[in-house]
Design an enzyme around this catalytic site. Structure first.
Site: not given
Ligand SMILES: NC(=O)c1ccc[n+]([C@@H]2O[C@H](COP(=O)([O-])OP(=O)(O)OC[C@H]3O[C@@H](n4cnc5c(N)ncnc54)[C@H](O)[C@@H]3O)[C@@H](O)[C@H]2O)c1
Ligand SMILES: O=P(O)(O)OC[C@H](O)CO
Length: 347
Positions: A10-11, A42, A121, A207, A272
């Site tokens: 993932g990126s 991706f 998450k 959450k 969210n």
């Molecule tokens: N962003 C935050 O602050 C944060 C913090 C903690 C946990 N998380 C959790 O981490 C996880 C990933 O979040 P994120 O912020 O890295 O992602 P993101 O919300 O930035 O999502 C975009 C990603 O999804 C990919 N994508 C889009 N279409 C796709 C497809 N068809 N197949 C596969 N990948 C595809 C994109 O290339 C990109 O890498 C989630 O479960 C999120 O809840 C996020």
């Molecule tokens: O931006 P949200 O709502 O996906 O939350 C990001 C993280 O999960 C916070 O810890």
């Protein structure tokens, strides 16, 4: 023992922020970790150029984490199988709706003793109506051990190296804790490892639904007391949901970063919250608001609320979780947001 090869699957926003930490820590422990960390990208075109090429030349994910350099030992790979086939450690960090597709591509193509950690998450729904943890889904498809990392970790703040904490849930702390600690812990990203992995993961997934309620409250300008009440009611529903469907949680786990701390940060600073506030103020569909505000990032709360609702229906438990249910119905447009408080008032 040979240094372990790590791939970040993932990126996106969080994937890129964690790649900064993992890349740096791999360099710090050359005996433990291979010096090149793969990052599965991706592929997409950004300003006429492939994102993977931008990452490998400018060392920056200009779309999902602009303005922050990635360590040069983090290398973007666009073929998911190539990125993982020789790896010992897989760090899953993709929006949860993509997990089945990605894991099915990886099936049969991994080292037999590979280990995984999920930073995702979200939840998955069983065909029989029950829920499945994302770690269980990854385990079922790939037959590898899966730990989890959750916490109060808004990606942009982690990338800014502001102090925060995270919780790792693992099934065997004695065996794995030191390795996970060395891979993720930094001065400003403090790791605590616990064995109550299911609770850690469920706190991270649930959450996001409460954050949607907080966003509706902000959009309706209900004020801080009301928002605090929604956070409290949401926490009680998180605990009740875990008691009902994954019994055995330890109270201390809710006091870790994955519990109360993540609930607070997400209800104030998360995506969210942001899209649900805009859903109320703009009156546009949620999908449109998400597109306009998040530039390709994905908010997991509305989908998780839908998944929870399906489970609650199949278990005849809808009336026990008024906040979770109200969030789902508001997201779907079945109930107007200004009826949120009426839905949860009886608590
Ligand atoms: N962003 C935050 O602050 C944060 C913090 C903690 C946990 N998380 C959790 O981490 C996880 C990933 O979040 P994120 O912020 O890295 O992602 P993101 O919300 O930035 O999502 C975009 C990603 O999804 C990919 N994508 C889009 N279409 C796709 C497809 N068809 N197949 C596969 N990948 C595809 C994109 O290339 C990109 O890498 C989630 O479960 C999120 O809840 C996020
Ligand atoms: O931006 P949200 O709502 O996906 O939350 C990001 C993280 O999960 C916070 O810890």
């Amino acid at each position: 023992m040979a240094p372990k090869k790590v791939t970040i699957v993932g990126s996106g926003n969080w994937g890129s922020a964690i790649a900064r930490i993992v890349g740096q820590n791999a360099q710090q422990y050359p005996n433990l970790f291979d010096q090149t960390v793969n990052m599965w990208v991706f592929e997409e075109i950004v300003d006429g150029q492939k994102l993977s090429e931008i990452i490998n030349t400018q060392h920056e994910n200009v779309k999902y984490l602009p303005g922050k350099k990635l360590p040069e030992n983090v290398v973007a790979v666009t073929d998911v199988v190539d990125s993982c086939k020789n790896s010992d450690i897989l760090v899953f960090v993709i929006p949860h709706q993509f997990v089945p597709k990605v894991c099915n591509q990886l099936k049969g193509n991994l080292k037999s003793d590979a280990m995984a950690i999920s930073l995702i998450k979200g939840l998955s729904v069983n065909p029989n109506g029950g829920i499945k943890l994302i770690s269980e889904e990854i385990h079922e498809i790939l037959n590898i051990e899966v730990s989890v990392l959750m916490g109060a970790n808004l990606a942009h703040e982690v990338a800014d190296e502001k102090f925060c904490e995270a919780t790792i849930g693992t099934l065997d702390k004695k065996k794995d804790a030191e390795m996970w600690f060395k891979l993720f812990n930094t001065e400003n990203f403090r790791i605590n490892v616990v064995e109550d992995a299911n609770t850690v993961e469920l706190c991270g997934a649930l959450k996001n639904v409460v954050a949607c309620a907080a966003g509706f409250a902000d959009g309706l300008k209900l004020g801080d007391n009301t928002k605090a009440a929604l956070i409290r009611i949401g926490l009680m529903e998180i605990i009740k949901f875990i008691e009902n469907f994954y019994p055995g949680a330890r109270l201390e786990t809710f006091l870790e970063s994955c519990g109360v701390a993540d609930l607070v940060t997400t209800c104030y600073g998360g995506r969210n919250r942001k899209i649900c506030e805009a859903y109320v103020t703009s009156k546009k569909p949620l999908s449109e608001v998400e597109k306009e505000l998040l530039n390709g990032q994905s908010a997991q709360g509305p989908l998780t609320a839908e998944e929870i609702y399906a489970t609650l229906q199949s278990k005849n438990s809808v009336e026990k979780f008024p906040l979770f249910v109200a969030v789902h119905r508001i997201c779907k447009g079945e109930v107007p947001a200004d009826r949120l408080i009426e839905c949860v008032r009886a608590n």
